[in-house]
Design an enzyme around this catalytic site. Sequence first.
Site, PDB file in Angstrom:
ATOM      1  N   ASN A  82     -26.558 -23.533  11.181  1.00 21.46           N
ATOM      2  CA  ASN A  82     -27.356 -24.623  12.018  1.00 21.46           C
ATOM      3  C   ASN A  82     -28.799 -24.516  11.585  1.00 21.46           C
ATOM      4  OD1 ASN A  82     -27.464 -22.128  13.186  1.00 21.46           O
ATOM      5  ND2 ASN A  82     -27.146 -22.711  15.200  1.00 21.46           N
ATOM      6  N   GLU A  92     -27.346 -11.386  16.340  1.00 23.92           N
ATOM      7  CA  GLU A  92     -27.733 -12.488  16.910  1.00 23.92           C
ATOM      8  C   GLU A  92     -26.448 -13.296  17.173  1.00 23.92           C
ATOM      9  OE1 GLU A  92     -30.439 -13.016  18.568  1.00 23.92           O
ATOM     10  OE2 GLU A  92     -31.528 -11.313  17.354  1.00 23.92           O
ATOM     11  N   CYS A 152     -27.456 -21.937  19.403  1.00 26.71           N
ATOM     12  CA  CYS A 152     -27.039 -20.784  20.024  1.00 26.71           C
ATOM     13  C   CYS A 152     -27.511 -20.966  21.421  1.00 26.71           C
ATOM     14  CB  CYS A 152     -27.225 -19.474  19.487  1.00 26.71           C
ATOM     15  SG  CYS A 152     -28.855 -19.456  19.067  1.00 26.71           S
ATOM     16  N   GLU A 186     -34.987 -10.290  17.054  1.00 29.33           N
ATOM     17  CA  GLU A 186     -35.656 -10.835  16.044  1.00 29.33           C
ATOM     18  C   GLU A 186     -37.014 -11.498  16.429  1.00 29.33           C
ATOM     19  OE1 GLU A 186     -32.668 -13.243  13.961  1.00 29.33           O
ATOM     20  OE2 GLU A 186     -32.364 -11.521  12.828  1.00 29.33           O
TER      21      GLU A 186
HETATM   22  P1  NAP Z   1     -19.654 -17.969  12.179  1.00 29.78           P
HETATM   23  O1  NAP Z   1     -18.566 -18.610  11.669  1.00 29.78           O
HETATM   24  O2  NAP Z   1     -19.723 -16.744  12.613  1.00 29.78           O
HETATM   25  O3  NAP Z   1     -20.408 -17.817  10.313  1.00 29.78           O
HETATM   26  C1  NAP Z   1     -21.935 -17.253  10.309  1.00 29.78           C
HETATM   27  C2  NAP Z   1     -21.905 -16.736   9.076  1.00 29.78           C
HETATM   28  O4  NAP Z   1     -20.990 -15.680   8.968  1.00 29.78           O
HETATM   29  C3  NAP Z   1     -21.594 -17.576   7.677  1.00 29.78           C
HETATM   30  O5  NAP Z   1     -22.588 -17.202   7.067  1.00 29.78           O
HETATM   31  C4  NAP Z   1     -20.223 -17.090   7.649  1.00 29.78           C
HETATM   32  O6  NAP Z   1     -19.918 -17.532   6.124  1.00 29.78           O
HETATM   33  C5  NAP Z   1     -20.261 -15.632   7.678  1.00 29.78           C
HETATM   34  N1  NAP Z   1     -18.963 -15.193   7.790  1.00 29.78           N
HETATM   35  C6  NAP Z   1     -17.774 -15.736   8.550  1.00 29.78           C
HETATM   36  N2  NAP Z   1     -16.895 -14.877   8.623  1.00 29.78           N
HETATM   37  C7  NAP Z   1     -17.199 -13.527   7.730  1.00 29.78           C
HETATM   38  C8  NAP Z   1     -16.392 -12.402   7.644  1.00 29.78           C
HETATM   39  N3  NAP Z   1     -15.459 -12.140   8.018  1.00 29.78           N
HETATM   40  N4  NAP Z   1     -17.387 -11.437   7.016  1.00 29.78           N
HETATM   41  C9  NAP Z   1     -18.569 -11.740   6.555  1.00 29.78           C
HETATM   42  N5  NAP Z   1     -19.287 -12.819   6.821  1.00 29.78           N
HETATM   43  C10 NAP Z   1     -18.879 -13.950   7.447  1.00 29.78           C
HETATM   44  O7  NAP Z   1     -20.773 -18.752  12.734  1.00 29.78           O
HETATM   45  P2  NAP Z   1     -21.196 -20.527  12.504  1.00 29.78           P
HETATM   46  O8  NAP Z   1     -20.106 -21.249  12.908  1.00 29.78           O
HETATM   47  O9  NAP Z   1     -21.746 -20.485  11.082  1.00 29.78           O
HETATM   48  O10 NAP Z   1     -22.586 -20.461  13.444  1.00 29.78           O
HETATM   49  C11 NAP Z   1     -22.346 -20.996  14.861  1.00 29.78           C
HETATM   50  C12 NAP Z   1     -22.372 -19.664  15.479  1.00 29.78           C
HETATM   51  O11 NAP Z   1     -23.776 -18.796  15.432  1.00 29.78           O
HETATM   52  C13 NAP Z   1     -22.529 -20.110  17.123  1.00 29.78           C
HETATM   53  O12 NAP Z   1     -21.538 -19.228  17.560  1.00 29.78           O
HETATM   54  C14 NAP Z   1     -24.006 -19.892  17.343  1.00 29.78           C
HETATM   55  O13 NAP Z   1     -24.043 -19.439  18.883  1.00 29.78           O
HETATM   56  C15 NAP Z   1     -24.484 -18.860  16.592  1.00 29.78           C
HETATM   57  N6  NAP Z   1     -25.660 -18.565  16.170  1.00 29.78           N
HETATM   58  C16 NAP Z   1     -26.420 -17.484  17.144  1.00 29.78           C
HETATM   59  C17 NAP Z   1     -27.854 -17.391  16.967  1.00 29.78           C
HETATM   60  C18 NAP Z   1     -28.688 -16.458  17.590  1.00 29.78           C
HETATM   61  O14 NAP Z   1     -29.752 -16.265  17.259  1.00 29.78           O
HETATM   62  N7  NAP Z   1     -28.138 -15.704  18.514  1.00 29.78           N
HETATM   63  C19 NAP Z   1     -28.311 -18.733  16.192  1.00 29.78           C
HETATM   64  C20 NAP Z   1     -27.673 -19.280  15.468  1.00 29.78           C
HETATM   65  C21 NAP Z   1     -26.478 -19.550  15.559  1.00 29.78           C
HETATM   66  P3  NAP Z   1     -19.192 -19.007   5.762  1.00 29.78           P
HETATM   67  O15 NAP Z   1     -20.035 -19.929   6.086  1.00 29.78           O
HETATM   68  O16 NAP Z   1     -18.973 -18.762   4.465  1.00 29.78           O
HETATM   69  O17 NAP Z   1     -17.835 -18.916   6.778  1.00 29.78           O
END
Ligand code: NAP
Length: 506
Positions: A179, A278, A312, A486
């Site tokens: 994102n 995060e 997020c 962070e």
């Molecule tokens: P996600 O599915 O958890 O993926 C995030 C990252 O993790 C991607 O690079 C993904 O790779 C990788 N990943 C997925 N499964 C994995 C595994 N089993 N082992 C290692 N890495 C793995 O989240 P998203 O859909 O991309 O992002 C949205 C989420 O991020 C939302 O819940 C949002 O709230 C959260 N977010 C939080 C913050 C914060 O600062 N708190 C900031 C931004 C976003 P792939 O793309 O290859 O699946």
Amino acid sequence: MSTQVTKSDQSRASTQPVAGSAREAAVLEAVPTQLLIGGQWRDAEGGATLEVIDPSTGGVLCEVADATPADGMAALDAAVAAQPGFAAMSPRERADILTRAFELLHERIDDLALLMTLEMGKPVAEAKGEIAYAAEFFRHFAGEATRISGGYQTAPAGGARFLIARQPVGPCLLITPWNFPMAMGTRKLGPAIAAGCTSVIKPAHQTPLSMLALGQILLEAGLPEGVVNIVTCQGAGKVMEPLIRSGKARKLSFTGSTKVGKILLEQCAEKVLRTSMELGGNAPLIVFEDADVEEAVAGALAAKMRNMGEACTAANRIYVHESIAEEFGRRLGEEMSSMPMGRGTEPGVRVGPLIDEAAQDKVTELVTDAVDRGATVLTGGSAPEGEGFFYPPTVLSGVSPEARMGSEEIFGPVAAITSFSTEDEVVAAANDTPFGLVAYVFTNDLRRSLRVAEALETGMVGLNQGVVSNPAAPFGGVKESGLGREGGDTGIDEFLETKYIGIALA
Ligand code: NAP
């Protein structure tokens, strides 16, 4: 003029490159598409690639290397090999590299913004804003690099002295979401580089290009070989789990969903890796009866519509006092319905597509569920026919607390309004979630603002403002929204170990 969204049955699945302008083609041509390992750009083992999709059309933009587990391990080995030399580099030299990278990000902001828009969908103006924000992490941590301090203390019983030193944690694994494809990377790389840590960074499979362009900039800025290694892949778990379990890395910093964060925490337990997490949010935005409604509408618009709601920190639940709920809903609806939607490259567009079809389907499901449970649609409410993964700005009023969007991240441009009567009631409702990233409060009553800010179970609170992100402030959540912070003056601590050296004087 915004792009007309028309139905097509799948350029989404097409492998034909998207036809874009000559400038788009040039920007795509310039970005590296290989893995960055030990300072060299190289293909994945076996030459496998993954497609990068334009979410505004569903067509393929280009292909990048699809790393295997062996490629991942080679990247980690390169980070391990570079660690001692990088830890020995002077803080000033590390700061200078970050400063140069900050400058290069600004020099190339137009091309980088276009690249980000192509792979992620957000309007170019927002992409530019993200790159400026991303660059600030480098500027901020360039300063922090030269301010890492320790301590010298007399033992309470006298005699011995304590020397407190700070050292880099060691090689780090960094995983980022789609994102904010650039800022979530610099928010980790800035403090890692400042602290003297090497790393392997893995961007999301949907948005590898911004990170690859950043890798090129870091090399140009003088970062030594192997200090930052970039692994793009579509099998994140398959590639990253062996690295986490190898014992060669000392830390994992992850930004993404709570679901994946929990899996990674379990994996990290085996070798007791330090972690920064995060994770997801479910932000409440509360508008009290004494708030300035215009200011609250502007704040809600920012908290909801930044990044098309794919943040997020997005306001997921909007609680408005019953005495002003109708006016607030009407005014927010007017603002949101006037936002042009289209391909983010087009002038004037303020709402781009969602990241993929799954995201579009999820938003559709959540809105249907809320309406089935009695919500009223004030504007928007259904995905347009056509190519790309668009969803229009949508305002719902009278959203039931039982609606799924009360407990799940919407991650789309949907404002869910619920009315409330008392302060106690709304604080209890706001805290009734396992998440605790951020909350927003709109009120002109000083006592109330501090009382409520203290009572909210979140890592951050926006008081009369809809955006809290700032590289100089500690960003992070409590409860299931994460561990660690962070940014700010504590952000670098996540990448430093504390070593105590006891000294006998006699
Ligand atoms: P996600 O599915 O958890 O993926 C995030 C990252 O993790 C991607 O690079 C993904 O790779 C990788 N990943 C997925 N499964 C994995 C595994 N089993 N082992 C290692 N890495 C793995 O989240 P998203 O859909 O991309 O992002 C949205 C989420 O991020 C939302 O819940 C949002 O709230 C959260 N977010 C939080 C913050 C914060 O600062 N708190 C900031 C931004 C976003 P792939 O793309 O290859 O699946």
